[in-house]
Motif scaffolding. Structure first.
Motif, short mmCIF file in Angstrom:
data_model
loop_
_atom_site.label_atom_id
_atom_site.label_comp_id
_atom_site.label_asym_id
_atom_site.label_seq_id
_atom_site.Cartn_x
_atom_site.Cartn_y
_atom_site.Cartn_z
N ASP A 8 0.83 -1.20 0.00
CA ASP A 8 0.00 0.00 0.00
C ASP A 8 0.86 1.26 0.00
O ASP A 8 1.67 1.47 0.91
CB ASP A 8 -0.91 0.04 1.23
N ALA A 9 0.67 2.12 -1.00
CA ALA A 9 1.28 3.44 -0.96
C ALA A 9 0.46 4.35 -0.07
O ALA A 9 1.00 5.15 0.71
CB ALA A 9 1.38 4.02 -2.37
N VAL A 31 -15.33 5.83 4.26
CA VAL A 31 -14.68 5.34 3.03
C VAL A 31 -13.48 4.47 3.38
O VAL A 31 -12.62 4.84 4.18
CB VAL A 31 -14.23 6.53 2.15
N ASP A 32 -13.43 3.30 2.76
CA ASP A 32 -12.27 2.41 2.84
C ASP A 32 -11.66 2.30 1.45
O ASP A 32 -12.38 2.04 0.47
CB ASP A 32 -12.68 0.99 3.28
N ALA A 33 -10.35 2.49 1.35
CA ALA A 33 -9.69 2.37 0.05
C ALA A 33 -8.21 2.11 0.24
O ALA A 33 -7.60 2.59 1.21
CB ALA A 33 -9.90 3.62 -0.79
N ARG A 34 -7.65 1.34 -0.68
CA ARG A 34 -6.20 1.08 -0.72
C ARG A 34 -5.69 1.47 -2.10
O ARG A 34 -6.33 1.18 -3.11
CB ARG A 34 -5.90 -0.39 -0.45
N PHE A 35 -4.52 2.10 -2.13
CA PHE A 35 -3.88 2.50 -3.38
C PHE A 35 -2.50 1.84 -3.42
O PHE A 35 -1.63 2.19 -2.62
CB PHE A 35 -3.77 4.02 -3.47
N LEU A 36 -2.34 0.90 -4.31
CA LEU A 36 -1.13 0.08 -4.33
C LEU A 36 0.04 0.82 -4.96
O LEU A 36 -0.12 1.64 -5.85
CB LEU A 36 -1.40 -1.22 -5.09
N ARG A 37 1.24 0.46 -4.49
CA ARG A 37 2.46 1.05 -5.04
C ARG A 37 2.60 0.71 -6.52
O ARG A 37 2.26 -0.38 -6.95
CB ARG A 37 3.68 0.53 -4.28
N GLY A 38 3.12 1.67 -7.28
CA GLY A 38 3.39 1.43 -8.69
C GLY A 38 2.16 1.32 -9.55
O GLY A 38 2.19 0.66 -10.59
N THR A 39 1.06 1.97 -9.13
CA THR A 39 -0.17 1.96 -9.92
C THR A 39 -0.71 3.37 -10.04
O THR A 39 -0.35 4.27 -9.28
CB THR A 39 -1.26 1.08 -9.28
N ALA A 40 -1.60 3.55 -11.02
CA ALA A 40 -2.31 4.82 -11.18
C ALA A 40 -3.79 4.59 -10.97
O ALA A 40 -4.37 3.66 -11.54
CB ALA A 40 -2.06 5.40 -12.58
N THR A 41 -4.41 5.42 -10.15
CA THR A 41 -5.84 5.34 -9.86
C THR A 41 -6.50 6.65 -10.23
O THR A 41 -6.03 7.72 -9.85
CB THR A 41 -6.10 5.05 -8.38
N ALA A 42 -7.59 6.57 -10.99
CA ALA A 42 -8.41 7.75 -11.28
C ALA A 42 -9.59 7.77 -10.33
O ALA A 42 -10.29 6.76 -10.17
CB ALA A 42 -8.89 7.71 -12.72
#
Length: 266
Positions: A8-9, A31-42
Motif C-alpha cells: 500500500d502506498a 470510506v475504505d480504500a487502498r492505493f497500491l504502489r506502482g499503480t495509477a488510480t483515477a
C-alpha cells in the motif's frame, strides 16, 4: 475494513469528513480504500461527490473528521501540522489544475523549490533525469509566463517528482489544457508509473484522462459506488452517465449526527 500491507502506498480506513455547523455536510462517509504502489488510480464522480475531499485527506492536506489515513506505514492522524508539512515536502508530490508555479522564479528554480524548502540537496542525476523526462531542458531559465499551459504543467510534474515522492496526487491536472496537450501530460504521468514505479492518484472528470489509469474509483454522496480495473473510456462515460441519472441518495443522512467541524465547502 481496509487492511494495510507493504504494497500500500496510501490507505484510508473508515474515513469520514463533515463540514459545517447547524446543517453539516458530509463530504465523505466511512470510506475504505487502498492505493497500491506502482499503480495509477483515477478518482471520479459528480460535483460534490467527495472526490477532492478524499484526495486532500489522503494527501494530508486536510484532516478527516474520523477514520485513519496512512502513507506507507505512517499514520497521519497523530501527526502535528509541522510533521505533516515535513511529510508532504519529502514523501508526497502534488499536481493541480492551476499549476501553482511561482511567477518570479525560473523553471529550474520552480522545480527545485520543494528541495529548497525541505533543506535537502537534490540528487543531481535524478534532477537531470526528471528534466529530460518532462522535455524542458531548453526552458530552464524561462519564467512561467513565457511557457505554454502544457509546459507549465510539465514544470509542475517535474517539481512533484524531484523529491522522489512515494505518491503523486493530481487534482484535475489536465482541466486547463487542450486535448493534445492533455494527452501529452497524461502520457507523462503514465510513464512515471510504468518507468519509475511511482504511485499516482488522480482526481478527474474526464473519461479519457481516467483511461490512462490502472483503476477507476467512482464516488457519489461521499461513498465509493464503483471500483473497477481499467474499464476503458467508453464504459467510464457510460457509468458516469448512469450515475448522473440516479435519484439523490439518502446515504448522507445517517452521518449527519457526527461531530461537525469548522465550516468549509466539500
Amino acid at each position: 475494513m481496509s487492511v494495510t500491507s507493504a504494497e500500500d502506498a496510501v490507505s484510508v480506513e473508515r474515513v469520514s469528513k463533515t463540514y459545517g455547523g447547524e446543517q453539516p455536510v458530509v463530504a465523505l462517509a466511512d470510506v475504505d480504500a487502498r492505493f497500491l504502489r506502482g499503480t495509477a488510480t483515477a478518482v471520479m464522480g459528480p460535483s460534490g461527490s467527495g472526490k477532492s475531499t478524499l484526495l486532500h485527506c489522503a494527501a494530508g492536506l486536510d484532516r478527516p473528521t474520523s477514520g485513519r489515513v496512512r502513507i506507507g506505514d505512517t499514520e497521519l492522524s497523530s501527526m502535528s501540522e509541522k510533521q505533516l508539512t515535513k511529510l508532504r515536502r519529502s514523501r508526497v508530490g502534488f499536481v493541480f489544475q492551476a499549476f501553482n508555479l511561482v511567477g518570479a522564479l525560473t523553471v529550474e528554480q520552480n522545480i527545485l523549490l520543494p528541495s529548497r524548502l525541505s533543506g535537502r540537496r537534490p540528487d543531481g542525476a535524478w534532477l537531470g533525469e526528471v528534466i529530460e523526462r518532462v522535455g524542458l531542458g531548453n526552458r530552464l531559465r524561462h519564467r512561467p509566463a513565457e511557457l505554454s499551459g502544457g509546459q507549465q504543467q510539465r514544470v509542475a510534474i517535474a517539481r512533484a517528482l524531484v523529491t522522489r515522492p512515494e505518491v503523486i496526487f493530481c487534482d484535475e491536472p489536465t482541466g486547463a489544457l487542450d486535448t493534445q496537450t492533455a494527452a501529452e501530460v497524461l502520457a507523462l504521468l503514465r510513464s512515471v508509473v510504468d518507468e519509475a514505479g511511482q504511485t499516482v492518484i488522480m482526481v478527474t472528470h474526464d473519461p479519457v484522462a481516467a483511461s490512462y489509469a490502472d483503476r477507476v474509483m467512482v464516488l457519489a454522496d461521499g461513498r465509493i459506488v464503483q471500483d473497477m480495473p481499467q474499464p476503458g473510456a467508453e464504459r467510464i462515460a457510460e457509468q458516469l452517465a448512469l450515475l448522473g441519472r440516479r435519484q439523490p441518495a439518502a446515504s448522507r443522512q445517517p452521518a449527519v449526527s457526527r461531530q461537525p467541524v469548522a465550516s468549509r465547502e466539500g
